[in-house]
Motif scaffolding. Structure first.
Motif, PDB file in Angstrom:
ATOM      1  N   GLY A  17      71.237 -93.896  -1.073  1.00  0.00           N
ATOM      2  CA  GLY A  17      71.834 -95.417  -0.672  1.00  0.00           C
ATOM      3  C   GLY A  17      72.758 -95.820   0.044  1.00  0.00           C
ATOM      4  N   GLY A  19      74.269 -97.989   1.049  1.00  0.00           N
ATOM      5  CA  GLY A  19      75.451 -99.397   0.206  1.00  0.00           C
ATOM      6  C   GLY A  19      76.684 -98.953   1.243  1.00  0.00           C
ATOM      7  N   PHE A  20      77.432 -99.178   1.127  1.00  0.00           N
ATOM      8  CA  PHE A  20      79.489 -98.879   0.939  1.00  0.00           C
ATOM      9  C   PHE A  20      79.462 -98.093   0.901  1.00  0.00           C
ATOM     10  CE2 PHE A  20      79.197-103.756   0.759  1.00  0.00           C
ATOM     11  CZ  PHE A  20      80.392-103.551   1.879  1.00  0.00           C
ATOM     12  N   ALA A  21      79.160 -97.184  -0.184  1.00  0.00           N
ATOM     13  CA  ALA A  21      79.405 -95.919  -0.680  1.00  0.00           C
ATOM     14  C   ALA A  21      78.691 -95.113  -0.059  1.00  0.00           C
ATOM     15  CB  ALA A  21      78.942 -96.048  -1.864  1.00  0.00           C
ATOM     16  N   ASP A  40      67.208 -94.569   1.876  1.00  0.00           N
ATOM     17  CA  ASP A  40      67.321 -95.960   1.015  1.00  0.00           C
ATOM     18  C   ASP A  40      65.596 -96.824   1.185  1.00  0.00           C
ATOM     19  OD1 ASP A  40      70.159 -98.336   0.772  1.00  0.00           O
ATOM     20  OD2 ASP A  40      68.452 -99.133   1.273  1.00  0.00           O
ATOM     21  N   ARG A  41      65.978 -97.619   0.773  1.00  0.00           N
ATOM     22  CA  ARG A  41      64.576 -98.291  -0.132  1.00  0.00           C
ATOM     23  C   ARG A  41      64.466 -99.057   1.373  1.00  0.00           C
ATOM     24  NH1 ARG A  41      66.202-100.650  -4.810  1.00  0.00           N
ATOM     25  NH2 ARG A  41      64.956 -99.197  -5.840  1.00  0.00           N
ATOM     26  N   GLN A  48      77.136-107.366   0.939  1.00  0.00           N
ATOM     27  CA  GLN A  48      76.306-108.369  -0.446  1.00  0.00           C
ATOM     28  C   GLN A  48      77.411-109.319  -0.311  1.00  0.00           C
ATOM     29  OE1 GLN A  48      75.874-106.370  -4.285  1.00  0.00           O
ATOM     30  NE2 GLN A  48      74.222-104.948  -2.588  1.00  0.00           N
ATOM     31  N   VAL A  85      63.329 -94.118  -4.222  1.00  0.00           N
ATOM     32  CA  VAL A  85      63.297 -92.884  -4.904  1.00  0.00           C
ATOM     33  C   VAL A  85      63.272 -92.963  -6.143  1.00  0.00           C
ATOM     34  CG1 VAL A  85      65.201 -91.162  -6.342  1.00  0.00           C
ATOM     35  CG2 VAL A  85      65.864 -91.561  -3.903  1.00  0.00           C
ATOM     36  N   THR A 111      73.001 -95.779  -6.049  1.00  0.00           N
ATOM     37  CA  THR A 111      72.254 -96.997  -5.810  1.00  0.00           C
ATOM     38  C   THR A 111      72.786 -98.084  -6.042  1.00  0.00           C
ATOM     39  OG1 THR A 111      72.451 -95.658  -8.063  1.00  0.00           O
ATOM     40  CG2 THR A 111      70.442 -95.030  -6.023  1.00  0.00           C
ATOM     41  N   GLY A 112      74.348 -97.998  -6.129  1.00  0.00           N
ATOM     42  CA  GLY A 112      74.999 -99.231  -6.743  1.00  0.00           C
ATOM     43  C   GLY A 112      73.765-100.165  -8.093  1.00  0.00           C
ATOM     44  N   ASP A 306      79.299 -98.761  -6.824  1.00  0.00           N
ATOM     45  CA  ASP A 306      78.685 -99.148  -8.431  1.00  0.00           C
ATOM     46  C   ASP A 306      77.991 -98.491  -9.483  1.00  0.00           C
ATOM     47  OD1 ASP A 306      80.367-101.535  -7.199  1.00  0.00           O
ATOM     48  OD2 ASP A 306      78.555-102.544  -6.924  1.00  0.00           O
ATOM     49  N   MET A 321      83.329-102.882 -10.357  1.00  0.00           N
ATOM     50  CA  MET A 321      81.986-102.700  -9.460  1.00  0.00           C
ATOM     51  C   MET A 321      82.436-103.354  -8.287  1.00  0.00           C
ATOM     52  SD  MET A 321      79.036-102.307 -11.980  1.00  0.00           S
ATOM     53  CE  MET A 321      78.534-101.640 -12.620  1.00  0.00           C
ATOM     54  N   LEU A 322      83.161-103.018  -7.186  1.00  0.00           N
ATOM     55  CA  LEU A 322      83.559-103.502  -6.085  1.00  0.00           C
ATOM     56  C   LEU A 322      83.929-102.545  -4.780  1.00  0.00           C
ATOM     57  CD1 LEU A 322      87.056-104.966  -7.025  1.00  0.00           C
ATOM     58  CD2 LEU A 322      85.512-106.182  -6.193  1.00  0.00           C
ATOM     59  N   ALA A 323      82.796-103.152  -3.181  1.00  0.00           N
ATOM     60  CA  ALA A 323      82.969-102.707  -2.491  1.00  0.00           C
ATOM     61  C   ALA A 323      84.294-101.509  -2.665  1.00  0.00           C
ATOM     62  CB  ALA A 323      83.235-103.602  -1.187  1.00  0.00           C
ATOM     63  N   PRO A 324      86.038-102.205  -2.219  1.00  0.00           N
ATOM     64  CA  PRO A 324      86.460-100.747  -2.030  1.00  0.00           C
ATOM     65  C   PRO A 324      86.735 -99.769  -2.662  1.00  0.00           C
ATOM     66  CG  PRO A 324      87.340-102.924  -2.318  1.00  0.00           C
ATOM     67  CD  PRO A 324      86.083-103.380  -2.351  1.00  0.00           C
ATOM     68  N   SER A 456      87.532-108.974  -5.124  1.00  0.00           N
ATOM     69  CA  SER A 456      86.482-109.470  -4.038  1.00  0.00           C
ATOM     70  C   SER A 456      87.666-108.802  -2.521  1.00  0.00           C
ATOM     71  CB  SER A 456      86.489-111.018  -4.212  1.00  0.00           C
ATOM     72  OG  SER A 456      85.355-111.463  -3.926  1.00  0.00           O
TER      73      SER A 456
HETATM   74  C1  FAD Z   1      76.715-111.292  -3.936  1.00  0.00           C
HETATM   75  C2  FAD Z   1      77.689-110.868  -4.570  1.00  0.00           C
HETATM   76  C3  FAD Z   1      78.963-110.549  -3.544  1.00  0.00           C
HETATM   77  C4  FAD Z   1      79.980-109.377  -3.467  1.00  0.00           C
HETATM   78  N1  FAD Z   1      81.453-109.657  -3.789  1.00  0.00           N
HETATM   79  C5  FAD Z   1      81.952-108.847  -3.661  1.00  0.00           C
HETATM   80  C6  FAD Z   1      83.805-109.267  -2.997  1.00  0.00           C
HETATM   81  O1  FAD Z   1      83.460-110.980  -2.466  1.00  0.00           O
HETATM   82  N2  FAD Z   1      84.556-108.576  -2.517  1.00  0.00           N
HETATM   83  C7  FAD Z   1      84.106-107.342  -3.512  1.00  0.00           C
HETATM   84  O2  FAD Z   1      84.723-106.089  -3.095  1.00  0.00           O
HETATM   85  N3  FAD Z   1      82.775-106.755  -3.667  1.00  0.00           N
HETATM   86  C8  FAD Z   1      81.460-107.482  -3.738  1.00  0.00           C
HETATM   87  N4  FAD Z   1      80.468-106.959  -4.531  1.00  0.00           N
HETATM   88  C9  FAD Z   1      80.541-105.608  -5.119  1.00  0.00           C
HETATM   89  C10 FAD Z   1      80.140-105.176  -4.307  1.00  0.00           C
HETATM   90  O3  FAD Z   1      79.300-105.647  -3.130  1.00  0.00           O
HETATM   91  C11 FAD Z   1      79.506-103.949  -4.820  1.00  0.00           C
HETATM   92  O4  FAD Z   1      80.292-103.195  -5.264  1.00  0.00           O
HETATM   93  C12 FAD Z   1      79.178-102.652  -3.550  1.00  0.00           C
HETATM   94  O5  FAD Z   1      78.009-103.317  -2.296  1.00  0.00           O
HETATM   95  C13 FAD Z   1      78.704-101.511  -4.164  1.00  0.00           C
HETATM   96  O6  FAD Z   1      78.282-101.103  -3.315  1.00  0.00           O
HETATM   97  P1  FAD Z   1      77.204 -98.826  -3.652  1.00  0.00           P
HETATM   98  O7  FAD Z   1      77.098 -98.033  -2.015  1.00  0.00           O
HETATM   99  O8  FAD Z   1      77.976 -98.804  -4.971  1.00  0.00           O
HETATM  100  O9  FAD Z   1      76.123-100.188  -3.998  1.00  0.00           O
HETATM  101  P2  FAD Z   1      75.160-100.800  -3.146  1.00  0.00           P
HETATM  102  O10 FAD Z   1      76.168-102.083  -1.921  1.00  0.00           O
HETATM  103  O11 FAD Z   1      74.903-101.924  -3.767  1.00  0.00           O
HETATM  104  O12 FAD Z   1      74.552-100.314  -2.270  1.00  0.00           O
HETATM  105  C14 FAD Z   1      73.119 -99.546  -2.914  1.00  0.00           C
HETATM  106  C15 FAD Z   1      72.345 -98.777  -1.799  1.00  0.00           C
HETATM  107  O13 FAD Z   1      71.237 -98.127  -2.157  1.00  0.00           O
HETATM  108  C16 FAD Z   1      69.604 -98.320  -1.986  1.00  0.00           C
HETATM  109  N5  FAD Z   1      68.686 -97.819  -3.263  1.00  0.00           N
HETATM  110  C17 FAD Z   1      69.371 -98.403  -4.861  1.00  0.00           C
HETATM  111  N6  FAD Z   1      68.837 -97.367  -6.001  1.00  0.00           N
HETATM  112  C18 FAD Z   1      67.719 -97.203  -4.513  1.00  0.00           C
HETATM  113  C19 FAD Z   1      66.573 -96.297  -4.939  1.00  0.00           C
HETATM  114  N7  FAD Z   1      65.747 -96.050  -5.923  1.00  0.00           N
HETATM  115  N8  FAD Z   1      65.649 -96.343  -3.358  1.00  0.00           N
HETATM  116  C20 FAD Z   1      66.503 -95.990  -2.570  1.00  0.00           C
HETATM  117  N9  FAD Z   1      67.580 -96.955  -2.334  1.00  0.00           N
HETATM  118  C21 FAD Z   1      67.627 -96.827  -3.270  1.00  0.00           C
HETATM  119  C22 FAD Z   1      70.226-100.084  -2.263  1.00  0.00           C
HETATM  120  O14 FAD Z   1      68.781-100.233  -1.204  1.00  0.00           O
HETATM  121  C23 FAD Z   1      71.174-100.030  -1.605  1.00  0.00           C
HETATM  122  O15 FAD Z   1      70.878-100.132  -0.390  1.00  0.00           O
HETATM  123  C24 FAD Z   1      79.424-108.318  -4.538  1.00  0.00           C
HETATM  124  C25 FAD Z   1      78.311-107.945  -5.180  1.00  0.00           C
HETATM  125  C26 FAD Z   1      77.056-108.898  -4.603  1.00  0.00           C
HETATM  126  C27 FAD Z   1      75.549-108.841  -5.392  1.00  0.00           C
END
Ligand code: FAD
Length: 460
Positions: A17, A19-21, A40-41, A48, A85, A111-112, A306, A321-324, A456
């Motif tokens: 993954g 994403g942010f993390a 990542d896929r 997001q 994955v 993986t979020g 997340d 479940m927040l970006a920070p 947020s």
């Molecule tokens: C519409 C929306 C608005 C949001 N607004 C806010 C906000 O204003 N403020 C805030 O703090 N948070 C917000 N969030 C939440 C924030 O986006 C998440 O908390 C953050 O993205 C979590 O980061 P992460 O790295 O854990 O997961 P993600 O950012 O979701 O990244 C996960 C990654 O894993 C990859 N992945 C997943 N499964 C697989 C697999 N099996 N194989 C390969 N790749 C895979 C995905 O493609 C993705 O790139 C929002 C979320 C959404 C959906």
């Protein structure tokens, strides 16, 4: 299939993954004596928090996504494989993907989350979600397709259903998309559809709890509701969506709201990977981790962001479940990897809450800062824009977004309303075509008290 990763004598850290993390962890490991392999896929990082602006035609998809390879250009120890994955085989320290197997010394699952429909099948089949860029583009197309259809129908009830939009979930995503839709109804649609009587178009925000923006301060909740109502949105609190059939969203056995446009922003589950033992995965499909983000029962498997379920005294239901949170867990884990390689003790995660915010519309946003400080209005709106702009990945994206926002602000126009790929309902699934309910059959029941992705402040 061979994934052709270079053989190395250094430890290999595989991160699932970007994403942010995942992104932050891989960046913070740049100077460490390890091989970093990110899977990542998608070949891009998706910001997001601004997806709803893509869905409502305010921003181009390209301005909220950034190519992963470009982010890491020049990082010598970084390798990327675009792959899905399928499962992890912890017995063999291997990740099984659709392009082959990848061995790891340390595995980090980042993986979020996935949309949670709480077992409401008719809604899962027909509602739109906004978790990914394809979702957002599909939603944009679908809304405009329905406006085009509304021009053609002779049936007033059908026209009403095609124009009405119902958003379920009063968290920041629901609030933000409602605000953006109300601005579209006021500024864009009258120009594009002078033949339609847009007074017939109603926007509803349906929330099962007693307030919108549940986790924010009372002041923010009250102010956000007031903003929404000023913008002509019907806020329906204590109302539970039950089923969606034939253009009707039922909130009791017999009562319904007519709509063909149902947007589901009411809940998420963790996107736990297959292959972990049952005990390692919580009911909400988040992965149980200890205070250093290590998956319970393992020495070399971690989860962050997340998907990580870190339960502490301070956070008995896990971190929101927040970006920070995702970014800070990644930073902490990178520092802990360095400690690990130097034989030092790992330090537990401690979240630094910098506040939360949500935008409702032009000059209307709410901001909570630590120490019970709250503000809103124009300064809240400016703060929201500034924080989101700062945290977007890539200089080009920041410039394109700023210019786009400036044009929209002064012209009240949202330029992006092309129907490039006409879309059929019933296909609004995540990138993989899966929702969390399909991902795993044992879905928890609809319970508004379960924390959903909430507000947020991005960055941190
Ligand atoms: C519409 C929306 C608005 C949001 N607004 C806010 C906000 O204003 N403020 C805030 O703090 N948070 C917000 N969030 C939440 C924030 O986006 C998440 O908390 C953050 O993205 C979590 O980061 P992460 O790295 O854990 O997961 P993600 O950012 O979701 O990244 C996960 C990654 O894993 C990859 N992945 C997943 N499964 C697989 C697999 N099996 N194989 C390969 N790749 C895979 C995905 O493609 C993705 O790139 C929002 C979320 C959404 C959906």
């Amino acid at each position: 299939m061979d994934t052709n990763l270079p053989v190395t004598s250094q430890p290999r850290i595989v991160i699932i993954g970007c994403g942010f993390a995942g992104l932050r962890l891989a960046k913070d490991l740049a100077d460490s004596p390890v091989q970093v392999v990110v899977i990542d896929r998608n070949n891009y990082h998706n910001f997001q928090p601004l997806l709803y602006q893509v869905a409502t035609g305010a921003l181009e998809a390209d301005s909220i996504a950034y190519p992963i390879r470009k982010i890491f250009a020049g990082q010598q120890n970084f390798f990327f494989r675009m792959a899905d994955v399928e499962r992890v085989d912890t017995g063999r320290n291997t990740v099984v993907t659709n392009i082959g197997e990848i061995r790891y010394d340390h595995l980090v699952v980042a993986t979020g989350s996935l949309t949670n429909y709480f077992g409401l099948d008719s809604i899962e089949r027909n509602a739109m979600q906004i978790k990914s860029i394809p979702n957002a583009l599909n939603l944009r197309s679908y809304l405009f397709q329905n406006f085009e259809k509304a021009l053609l129908t002779e049936d007033p009830a059908q026209r009403q259903a095609l124009l009405n939009v119902v958003v379920v979930g009063g968290g920041p995503t629901g609030v933000e998309i409602c605000g953006s839709l109300a601005e579209m109804r006021k500024d864009v649609l009258p120009q594009d559809y002078p033949e339609l009587d847009l007074k017939q178009m109603e926007i509803y925000l349906v929330e099962s709890g007693e307030e919108v923006l549940g986790p924010m301060s009372k002041d923010s909740q009250v102010q956000a509701k007031q903003y929404l109502e000023e913008m002509g949105i019907h806020v329906r609190l204590n109302m539970k969506a039950q089923r969606f059939e034939s253009g009707k969203l039922y909130y009791s056995e017999t009562e319904y709201i007519r709509t063909e446009n149902l947007i589901w922003a009411a809940g998420v589950n963790g996107a736990a990977v297959e292959g972990l033992p049952e005990a390692a995965v919580a009911r909400n499909k988040r992965i149980n981790v200890d205070t250093v983000n290590r998956v319970l029962g393992f020495q070399n498997v971690y989860a962050i962001g997340d998907v990580a379920n870190m339960v502490t005294e301070e956070m008995p239901r896990g971190y929101p479940m927040l970006a920070p949170v995702a970014i800070q867990q990644a930073e902490q884990l990178a520092a802990n990897f360095k400690r690990l390689f130097q034989g030092e003790a790992l330090k537990p995660f401690k979240y630094l809450n910098k506040g939360s915010m949500a935008i409702v519309g032009r000059n209307r946003a709410v901001v909570d800062l630590p120490g019970n400080k709250h503000f809103g209005g124009f300064f809240g709106w400016l703060t929201w824009l500034f924080v989101h702009l700062l945290t977007l990945v890539g200089f080009r994206n920041k410039v394109v977004t700023l210019v786009g926002w400036a044009i929209s602000y002064f012209s009240s126009d949202k330029a992006l309303r092309l129907i490039i790929r006409p879309y059929k309902r019933n296909d609004f699934k995540d990138d993989k075509g899966k929702s969390s309910a399909q991902h795993n059959a044992s879905t928890p029941q609809y319970n508004p008290s379960v924390p959903t992705p909430t507000a947020s402040v991005v960055g941190g």
